[in-house]
Design a protein around this motif. Sequence first.
Motif, short mmCIF file in Angstrom:
data_model
loop_
_atom_site.label_atom_id
_atom_site.label_comp_id
_atom_site.label_asym_id
_atom_site.label_seq_id
_atom_site.Cartn_x
_atom_site.Cartn_y
_atom_site.Cartn_z
N ALA A 17 0.84 -1.20 0.00
CA ALA A 17 0.00 0.00 0.00
C ALA A 17 0.88 1.26 0.00
O ALA A 17 0.61 2.23 -0.71
CB ALA A 17 -0.93 -0.01 1.21
N ARG A 19 -8.11 -1.57 8.06
CA ARG A 19 -9.33 -2.04 8.73
C ARG A 19 -9.12 -2.16 10.24
O ARG A 19 -10.07 -2.32 11.00
CB ARG A 19 -9.80 -3.36 8.15
CG ARG A 19 -8.84 -4.52 8.34
CD ARG A 19 -9.42 -5.80 7.76
NE ARG A 19 -8.44 -6.86 7.71
CZ ARG A 19 -8.68 -8.07 7.25
NH1 ARG A 19 -9.87 -8.37 6.79
NH2 ARG A 19 -7.74 -8.98 7.23
N LYS A 29 0.79 -3.10 9.20
CA LYS A 29 1.94 -3.96 8.86
C LYS A 29 3.05 -3.19 8.14
O LYS A 29 3.99 -3.79 7.64
CB LYS A 29 1.47 -5.14 8.02
CG LYS A 29 0.65 -6.13 8.82
CD LYS A 29 0.17 -7.26 7.95
CE LYS A 29 -0.55 -8.32 8.77
NZ LYS A 29 -1.41 -9.16 7.91
N GLY A 64 -3.00 -8.32 -0.20
CA GLY A 64 -2.31 -9.61 -0.26
C GLY A 64 -2.63 -10.37 -1.53
O GLY A 64 -3.47 -9.97 -2.34
N PRO A 118 2.20 -14.40 1.09
CA PRO A 118 2.94 -13.16 0.77
C PRO A 118 3.41 -12.44 2.03
O PRO A 118 2.78 -11.51 2.50
CB PRO A 118 1.91 -12.34 -0.01
CG PRO A 118 0.59 -12.80 0.51
CD PRO A 118 0.74 -14.22 0.91
#
Length: 421
Positions: free
Chosen positions: A151, A191, A198, A290, A327
């Motif tokens: 992202a 979310r 991450k 992902g 991933p």
Amino acid sequence: MRHVAIIGCGPAGRYLADQLLRLLPDASIDILERLPVPFALIRYGVAPDHQGTKAIARVLDRVLSRERVSFFGNVEACRDIQLEELMSFYDAVVLATGATRDRKLGIPGEDIPGVVGSSAFTGWYNSHPESRPPAVQGVRSAVVIGNGNVAIDVVRVLAKGPAEVAGSDLSPEVTAWLAAQPIDSIHIVGRRGAADAKFTEHELAELGTLERARPIVVDPQALAGDNAIVQTLRRFAAAESRTTPVTINFHFNLTPAACVAGKQLRAVQFHSRNGVITELQAQLAVTCIGYEAIACGEASPANGVFPNDNGKVKERLYVVGWARRGPSGTIPTNRSEAQQVAQKMAQEIGDSNRPGGSGLRRLLEQRGVRWVDYAAWRRIDAAELVRAGEGRCREKFSSVAAMLEAAHAAGNETPGRGDSI
Ligand code: NAP
């Protein structure tokens, strides 16, 4: 002599080949890649403005030039040769095919023009031959869904101006498309809360250093926790305000609910924790949530990965990389994983009378498959470097036909015969 075929020439396949060369001094290793060019994720996933990361391709390249290694580019397992045929030629076969399919959100409107998965989007900005530009124009606002490093890559490429991507291998077409969009707002939406994002700290902090864009935390009071990510976001929130053409807006605790269309994407709706719907206007939405592996012949993934026991799928069939573990991790993660899987393979695979690469070559010739060997790949590589205009380190060929032409043009080989195209 033991013969091993690795399907896929991304970092996972490459690191495994390296380990097998060390552990099996009698082994020959053939690496198949469906495109004429090696490096997969490095070439088509890593963002073009992160040339430092892409430079690992030089290290990966070295193994392809080793005497006991052969590169078979432009050979797709399960199209040009079946998995069971490979199993009959080789003492062991390894799936290093990555995770190439975008996970789906499973919400209404996900398929409308303007909603794109990150595999498709990063492939496009990396000139993948099967990619297309987003089917929208006039993008003022973009929503990027997911709180991982992909992202961040997508946000950064959307936010940077031409001067900030100078020296990269972003193609002239991609640069022109980006420059033509009147983007002023990018929304990056997680979310869960900021503490659960991450992102890695370094990648997140880089968003605070862009020339044309500044990060904004939409609800700084709601930042909970104290890890490095939260601290970086607090620094963003506390930073002295500056005027920039683009804002990067961080939203948390919003779950995607629907993509809403006019003629094309108009907005993305999210549920907040208290059930309230938040709607973000957008002409482009990129889902960065992902990837999953796709089937290879009779080998089928479950939950996005090939079920395996420490890398073993079944007798003489192994799996590494994202196809094995999903991933996750960084590029060097593949090195430690390769050590473990190579050790297992070295203990388990025996010598046999299987023909290895000679069987593969014979079959490909019979089928008229034009494969690209290492020397031919180096000709493509050289041609891409030569054609790079000023301000670019490389200009990739964006079609397989052009790659094959470059591979063939500089050499005298006969297509479909010998060990080159
Ligand atoms: P990732 O790190 O797993 O992040 C995926 C994000 O998508 C998470 O925030 C996840 O939220 C969210 N998500 C998943 N399903 C969702 C749904 N249905 N709705 C909303 N959000 C959803 O994956 P990635 O960003 O694709 O990266 C893959 C790997 O490549 C990672 O290991 C990453 O670090 C690495 N990578 C590294 C770099 C770099 O080092 N520069 C660059 C790119 C990628 P939850 O956490 O709630 O599941």
